[in-house]
Design a protein around this motif. Structure first.
Motif, PDB file in Angstrom:
ATOM      1  N   SER A   1      27.871  39.858  51.371  1.00 38.62           N
ATOM      2  CA  SER A   1      28.611  39.127  50.717  1.00 38.62           C
ATOM      3  C   SER A   1      27.641  37.899  49.975  1.00 38.62           C
ATOM      4  O   SER A   1      26.726  37.734  50.540  1.00 38.62           O
ATOM      5  N   PRO A   2      27.953  37.686  48.602  1.00 44.82           N
ATOM      6  CA  PRO A   2      27.260  36.662  47.974  1.00 44.82           C
ATOM      7  C   PRO A   2      27.361  35.162  48.593  1.00 44.82           C
ATOM      8  O   PRO A   2      26.548  34.319  48.274  1.00 44.82           O
ATOM      9  N   ARG A   3      28.333  34.946  49.231  1.00 47.38           N
ATOM     10  CA  ARG A   3      28.688  33.588  49.933  1.00 47.38           C
ATOM     11  C   ARG A   3      27.589  33.197  50.827  1.00 47.38           C
ATOM     12  O   ARG A   3      27.195  33.947  51.716  1.00 47.38           O
ATOM     13  N   ASP A   4      26.971  31.877  50.509  1.00 48.59           N
ATOM     14  CA  ASP A   4      25.879  31.470  51.560  1.00 48.59           C
ATOM     15  C   ASP A   4      26.550  30.590  52.504  1.00 48.59           C
ATOM     16  O   ASP A   4      26.110  30.572  53.779  1.00 48.59           O
ATOM     17  N   LEU A   5      27.736  29.603  52.139  1.00 52.54           N
ATOM     18  CA  LEU A   5      27.891  28.597  53.073  1.00 52.54           C
ATOM     19  C   LEU A   5      29.492  28.903  52.964  1.00 52.54           C
ATOM     20  O   LEU A   5      30.141  29.367  51.882  1.00 52.54           O
ATOM     21  N   ALA A   6      30.349  28.439  54.077  1.00 55.88           N
ATOM     22  CA  ALA A   6      31.783  28.645  54.045  1.00 55.88           C
ATOM     23  C   ALA A   6      32.507  27.758  52.998  1.00 55.88           C
ATOM     24  O   ALA A   6      33.599  28.080  52.484  1.00 55.88           O
ATOM     25  N   GLY A   7      31.861  26.817  52.417  1.00 57.35           N
ATOM     26  CA  GLY A   7      32.432  25.812  51.469  1.00 57.35           C
ATOM     27  C   GLY A   7      32.342  26.111  50.270  1.00 57.35           C
ATOM     28  O   GLY A   7      32.746  25.548  49.219  1.00 57.35           O
ATOM     29  N   ASP A   8      31.279  27.224  49.990  1.00 53.75           N
ATOM     30  CA  ASP A   8      31.007  27.773  48.648  1.00 53.75           C
ATOM     31  C   ASP A   8      32.286  28.332  48.033  1.00 53.75           C
ATOM     32  O   ASP A   8      32.935  28.961  48.614  1.00 53.75           O
ATOM     33  N   TYR A   9      32.371  28.077  46.540  1.00 57.39           N
ATOM     34  CA  TYR A   9      33.537  28.807  45.799  1.00 57.39           C
ATOM     35  C   TYR A   9      32.956  29.001  44.442  1.00 57.39           C
ATOM     36  O   TYR A   9      32.228  28.047  43.885  1.00 57.39           O
ATOM     37  N   LEU A  10      33.768  29.546  43.712  1.00 56.43           N
ATOM     38  CA  LEU A  10      33.438  29.693  42.100  1.00 56.43           C
ATOM     39  C   LEU A  10      34.749  29.355  41.257  1.00 56.43           C
ATOM     40  O   LEU A  10      35.636  29.920  41.758  1.00 56.43           O
ATOM     41  N   THR A  11      34.269  28.854  40.280  1.00 57.95           N
ATOM     42  CA  THR A  11      35.433  28.384  39.324  1.00 57.95           C
ATOM     43  C   THR A  11      35.533  28.700  37.912  1.00 57.95           C
ATOM     44  O   THR A  11      36.526  28.840  37.098  1.00 57.95           O
TER      45      THR A  11
END
Length: 687
Positions: A174-184
């Motif tokens: 998974s490229p996500r590093d932290l739970a609060g990360d997101y892309l827009t």
């Protein structure tokens, strides 16, 4: 003469008569026939029957970027391949069409299976032939690597996995590093003639950057912005446009002009509008280094909630239009600016002034031909009405009275069928343009038609009778009518109508406009209809004349003359008439208040209690008349509604319009050209 001869003669006469009749018919002009015109054309349409259920808006809703569920982005690949993404479930009644839906030219369908997404999808592009989406979801399609970003491979959603790592916190790869990360935001950077070397730019809220596959470590210089080359994650450059102190400027849009990359930032609502880091709203990469062309910026006051910065961008030629929640950009632009990429300068764009907004004021921009369409959460812009304003090249216009109030996405679709053009509108509203089947999505036809379909008056009659090609009219109304209501309907519903009278010019938000006319005077009003294409405007002008009042003395004289010829010819009463008759005739004019002293008339009797029906209007002049105030010819009448009464009625020009049944406190002021102003505050009953 024999009977046979008489019969032959009769036939000859009949024949001559018929020939004469045919000859006259051949030379006589045919009567004028008025061609019946069609009823108003609705400029709005939709792709099938569109509807949606509310999905989870996640972080996007909390930061004020979207005030309610709806379509966030429209992506057109071809007439038979159109995608919508956003915050919705069960789009068009398709159970599996959650957050992403596809139009195949005939019907809507899901892209994947039910529950493939569990959070809002912000953006979508076609990269190397496949649909890619970004948002606030995780494990799209059941793939543990499909966090924040996913690719549709034709049969399933798959992730853009980090390879060679061991970190399993959000699923291995998974490229996500932290739970609060997101892309827009997504943008394809085309680097050559083909697609093999194209790079996908992905931006959003990446607190530390893209996870490099090892717990606690990230790919360098990927804070809020990263690249994907089809196989691996990486950074745009050997440096980052963001710092740890300004990482909360979420990347919300990306544009490319030549080899340059432009990134806009939008700050979430958990921080104040910092003086130090306002310039982080806009970044430029010239191929070797990053810069922040915007150095002067102020914080918006009273506009929008939950965020600050540049929310959207649109490239037109060598210019980039910037929209969002900001004021004082480079000291000149509020909410909408134009950035010149050739010299890195900012300018205001044609006096763009929104009335107010909820959430992000400007959310989307698109160009259609020579026009620029701007959408957001405003109820009007610089003399327009509704959440979409368009710059025609010379003036700001709206898109009809039924325009949505919250617009998230605009996409120009030029020449989709022959020479026809349209603009897709992604919205948080339902029944867009008055179309019951258009919930969250509608297409606005870019029509050049700029005429009225009909115009009617509540008092008197138009002269000549209304015809769309006739643009000049007169109306005569009796003295007893202090105003006249005009009901106007454009030939196409998307056309904007602006009325002009002595108080100025304003966009119509309803079909009816009220014009007040003083006794014995003429008031002029005009309605300017602008077609959706912006190519033409037709102006209809009307002169309304109100009859003068009949004076008391003339009435008495008429009565006297009709009752006796002798009394009308002599001022001395006869011996048979009571002496009081003359006294009554001579004192009557003296008891009538002069026209220049309305305050005297105001106290002559008990004011009446005015009322107005819901959806109808009551003019300020009518209210003054009910309060026994004589409105002086040429006087200015202004109307105010108490704040506590705003839910029951509202000001509409020089009138009040009923909104909801109840009591409405209205203050009307009449200011004559000479003399003191008269103010009356009354309670208007709304029924």
């Amino acid at each position: 003469m024999t009977s046979r001869v008489r019969l032959v003669c009769a036939r000859i006469v009949v024949a001559l008569v018929l020939v004469a009749a045919w000859s006259l018919a051949a030379v006589a002009p045919s009567p004028t026939v008025r061609v019946a015109r069609a009823a108003q054309v609705n400029s709005y349409s939709t792709l099938g029957t569109v509807s949606y259920s509310a999905g989870s808006c996640g972080v996007d809703n909390a930061s004020g970027m979207v005030s309610s569920p709806g379509v966030k982005k429209v992506l057109k690949v071809s007439n038979s391949e159109i995608y919508v993404v956003g915050c919705f479930t069960n789009f068009a009644g398709v159970a599996a069409a959650d957050y992403v839906a596809k139009w195949d030219g005939t019907a809507w369908s899901a892209v994947g299976a039910n529950d493939d997404f569990n959070g809002i999808v912000h953006d979508a592009v076609i990269y190397k032939g496949d649909l890619h989406v970004v948002g606030e979801f995780n494990d799209a399609g059941g793939d543990v690597t499909a966090d924040m970003i996913a690719r549709w491979n034709g049969s399933a959603w798959v992730g853009l996995a980090v390879t060679g790592g061991t970190n399993t916190q959000f699923g291995l790869g998974s490229p996500r590093d932290l739970a609060g990360d997101y892309l827009t935001a997504l943008r394809v950077q085309e680097n050559g003639a083909g697609t093999s070397d194209d790079v996908l730019l992905a931006g959003g809220y990446l607190y530390n950057g893209i996870n490099n596959g090892t717990s606690g470590f990230q790919i360098s210089n990927t804070m809020n912005l990263a690249t994907w080359n089809g196989s691996n994650w990486g950074s745009v450059a050997a440096s980052s446009p963001f710092t740890s102190a300004a990482r909360d400027y979420v990347v919300h849009d990306i544009e490319t002009v030549g080899s340059n990359i432009y990134v806009s930032g939008f700050r979430t609502n958990n921080v104040s509008c910092s003086t130090t880091y306002r310039s982080y709203s806009f970044h430029k990469y010239n191929g070797s280094s990053w810069s922040r062309p915007i150095t002067t910026l102020a914080c918006p006051v009273g506009f929008g909630v939950g965020g600050f910065g540049v929310y959207t961008m649109e490239t037109v030629g060598t210019s980039i239009y910037l929209g969002g929640n900001f004021v004082g950009m480079s000291g000149v632009a509020d909410h909408l600016a134009v950035f010149n990429t050739t010299n890195d300068t900012v300018a205001a764009f044609n006096s763009f002034t929104p009335q107010f907004g909820t959430g992000v004021v400007v959310r989307s921009i698109t160009s259609a031909g020579s026009q620029l369409f701007v959408g957001g959460s405003f109820p009007g812009v610089t003399g327009t009405s509704g959440g979409v304003a368009r710059w025609t090249g010379s003036t700001w216009q709206g898109i009809g009275r039924n325009a949505p109030s919250v617009v998230n996405a605009l996409l120009a679709d030029m020449s989709y069928s022959g020479s026809d053009s349209r603009v897709f509108i992604g919205s948080s509203n339902t029944d867009i343009g008055g179309v019951a089947a258009a919930d969250g999505l509608a297409a606005l036809a870019v029509s050049a038609t700029s005429t009225l379909d009909s115009m009617t008056v509540s008092v008197g009659a138009l002269s000549p009778a209304f015809d769309p090609v006739v643009t000049s009219y007169t109306v005569s109304i009796p003295n007893g009518s202090a105003s006249v209501d005009f009901t106007v309907l454009a030939s196409t519903s998307g056309s904007s109508i602006k009325r002009t009278n002595s108080f100025g010019t304003m966009a119509l938000s309803s079909d009816t406009e009220t014009l007040s006319v003083a006794e014995g005077s003429t008031e002029n009003i005009s309605f300017a209809v602008n077609g959706v294409s912006g190519a033409s405007t037709t102006t209809y002008s009307i002169a309304v004349t109100r009859a003068a009042a009949t004076t008391s003395s003339s009435s008495s004289s008429s009565s006297s003359s009709s009752s006796s010829s002798s009394s009308s010819s002599s001022s001395v009463p006869s011996s048979s008439e009571p002496a009081t008759t003359v006294a009554a005739q001579t004192t009557s004019p003296a008891t009538s208040p002069p026209a220049t002293t309305p305050q005297t008339a105001a106290t002559s009797s008990t004011p009446s209690s005015p009322s107005v029906k819901v959806g109808k209007t009551l003019t300020g002049t009518s209210i003054l008349k009910g309060a026994q105030v004589t409105v002086v010819s040429g006087a200015k009448v202004t109307v105010k509604v108490a704040t506590s009464s705003a839910k029951y009625c509202r000001v509409l020009g020089t009138a009040v319009k009923g909104v909801k049944s109840g009591s409405c406190r209205v203050t009307v002021t009449m200011t004559p050209k000479k003399g003191k102003a008269v103010t009356k505050t009354v309670t208007v009953k709304v029924t």
